[in-house]
Design a protein around this motif. Sequence first.
Motif, PDB file in Angstrom:
ATOM      1  N   VAL A 156       0.754   2.744   7.747  1.00  0.00           N
ATOM      2  CA  VAL A 156       0.074   2.535   9.030  1.00  0.00           C
ATOM      3  C   VAL A 156      -1.439   2.605   8.854  1.00  0.00           C
ATOM      4  O   VAL A 156      -2.181   1.723   9.323  1.00  0.00           O
ATOM      5  N   LEU A 157      -1.922   3.637   8.166  1.00  0.00           N
ATOM      6  CA  LEU A 157      -3.369   3.831   8.024  1.00  0.00           C
ATOM      7  C   LEU A 157      -4.009   2.769   7.132  1.00  0.00           C
ATOM      8  O   LEU A 157      -5.214   2.534   7.221  1.00  0.00           O
ATOM      9  N   ALA A 158      -3.204   2.124   6.278  1.00  0.00           N
ATOM     10  CA  ALA A 158      -3.748   1.070   5.416  1.00  0.00           C
ATOM     11  C   ALA A 158      -4.207  -0.140   6.224  1.00  0.00           C
ATOM     12  O   ALA A 158      -5.088  -0.883   5.790  1.00  0.00           O
ATOM     13  N   HIS A 159      -3.634  -0.336   7.411  1.00  0.00           N
ATOM     14  CA  HIS A 159      -4.054  -1.440   8.286  1.00  0.00           C
ATOM     15  C   HIS A 159      -5.198  -0.939   9.179  1.00  0.00           C
ATOM     16  O   HIS A 159      -5.013  -0.672  10.371  1.00  0.00           O
ATOM     17  N   ARG A 160      -6.366  -0.817   8.579  1.00  0.00           N
ATOM     18  CA  ARG A 160      -7.483  -0.142   9.221  1.00  0.00           C
ATOM     19  C   ARG A 160      -7.827  -0.706  10.595  1.00  0.00           C
ATOM     20  O   ARG A 160      -8.070   0.033  11.540  1.00  0.00           O
ATOM     21  N   LYS A 161      -7.857  -2.019  10.710  1.00  0.00           N
ATOM     22  CA  LYS A 161      -8.262  -2.636  11.971  1.00  0.00           C
ATOM     23  C   LYS A 161      -7.100  -2.816  12.943  1.00  0.00           C
ATOM     24  O   LYS A 161      -7.309  -3.232  14.077  1.00  0.00           O
ATOM     25  N   HIS A 162      -5.902  -2.509  12.485  1.00  0.00           N
ATOM     26  CA  HIS A 162      -4.717  -2.722  13.336  1.00  0.00           C
ATOM     27  C   HIS A 162      -3.782  -1.515  13.253  1.00  0.00           C
ATOM     28  O   HIS A 162      -2.570  -1.669  13.157  1.00  0.00           O
TER      29      HIS A 162
END
Length: 493
Positions: A156-162
């Motif tokens: 989840v956190l890897a998708h910084r902008k989403h």
Amino acid sequence: METLLLGLNEVGTFNVLLAIIIGALIGVTIGSIPGLEPAGVIAILLPLSFSMEPLAGVSLLLGVYGGAWYGGAIPAILMNTPGTPVAVLTTYDGYPMTQRGDGKKALSIAYTSSFVGGIISVSSLVLLAPMLSQVARLFGSAEFAMLAALGMIFVVLAHRKHVVEAAMMLGLGIFLGTIGIDRSFSTQVFTFGQEWLLNGIPLVPAVIGLFAMSQAFVLLSMKGNDSKRTELKGDGMFSGLFILLKHKMTVARSATLGVLMGLLPGVGEFGSQFFSYTLAQKFSKTPEKFGDGAPEGLIASETSNNAVTASVMIPLLAFGIPADALMAMLLAVFMVHNYIPGPTLFAERPEFISGLYISLFLMNIVVFLYLSVATKWIVNLTRIRGRFIGAFILVLGFIGSYSQNYQFSDALIALGFAVFGYILRRNDIPAVPIILGLVLGPVFLTRFKQAMGVASGDLSIFVSRPISLTLLSLIILSIAIYLWSTFRHKKHS
């Protein structure tokens, strides 16, 4: 030495060698065609791999995966169009080199960097996977529950902008993973009396729909590809080796970052590329040339993304925890053949593990040699019309989803996920968390219930055990860092 000989015996069979070669060639082809993602084609090949020998099936999928990252550099360098999503940074310095007549040199640098990164990545897998599998022997239900939770948080956190969208998709995946029969209590969960839901949402149709058929819809909605022919001029295809020798520190730093990023679920190639490129520019004597055809930028980009390809397997082999959608597919191949990742796999199937290492080394050699002599013909693939590819993938998607269990409901499930995946793509919402939620969600819930049973419902079991406490602390720390960085960004904006 005995294990190595057993591995050579496994790889030396005709089926495995053919799978390595075919997988590598398919991967290069996929990467060379803009708009065609490797995850979709791997999803289509997944049912086929179930019917193959275990090592041959895994080698086929890994060949596609690794070959695609090599091939993705071709349109990125020659057309300024990434062949794969992770080739975006390759366009920054690769295409300017082509514009000034050094396209052949740029491709040579990209191939050599990818090869070095791939070999280092496989070496890290050989060294680290057995060591971490011994650590996995110390894991109980509480530790595996926290490890699964940590993997989902990282995704989840890897998708910084989403992040919000990724969290919602992860939650959807976890929910889908609960559908079927609860083995603990032998009760039906969210089946609504439908017999075709008793076995839950099948992974293969879901993966095919989300990644392959949804991409087919995107290609069908695009205009044809009218790219002009690109002429390759300049130095020979092996000139990149000498350029890499001049930038040894950039290679070493980028490969190390790629290996480390591969260990973190959800970070993978994108994270390793970004950090490697940034550090290469920071330590360069000519940082102003980055983005204008700097060989160092191309080296950093291609070395780092290929250094992830094998190291991303370490969490899967050592702990049985997939770090991304492809590893979830590989886990399915393992489970079909009753190969359970973890310490027991290293003890009970040493010939398979050794054969897997050798096949990965061979895959990198096959791809590198093939690209070094066949690039002038592969370039023509960049001009294939997207609509033709989309129609072909759509047909294969239906066949692949139906052929696993020969149930029409599986094809309908794939179609449903395809439509949903197309909507996600059009709205720039990540789909990978759905698959990882579908795979890791049941792992977390099952292990959590087991831990609660052992502790008689006492939640302190997760903080009373050192490894579990460490993993829980990493979860809390990761969330805290994200919230702090988000707050800081909003404060300065």
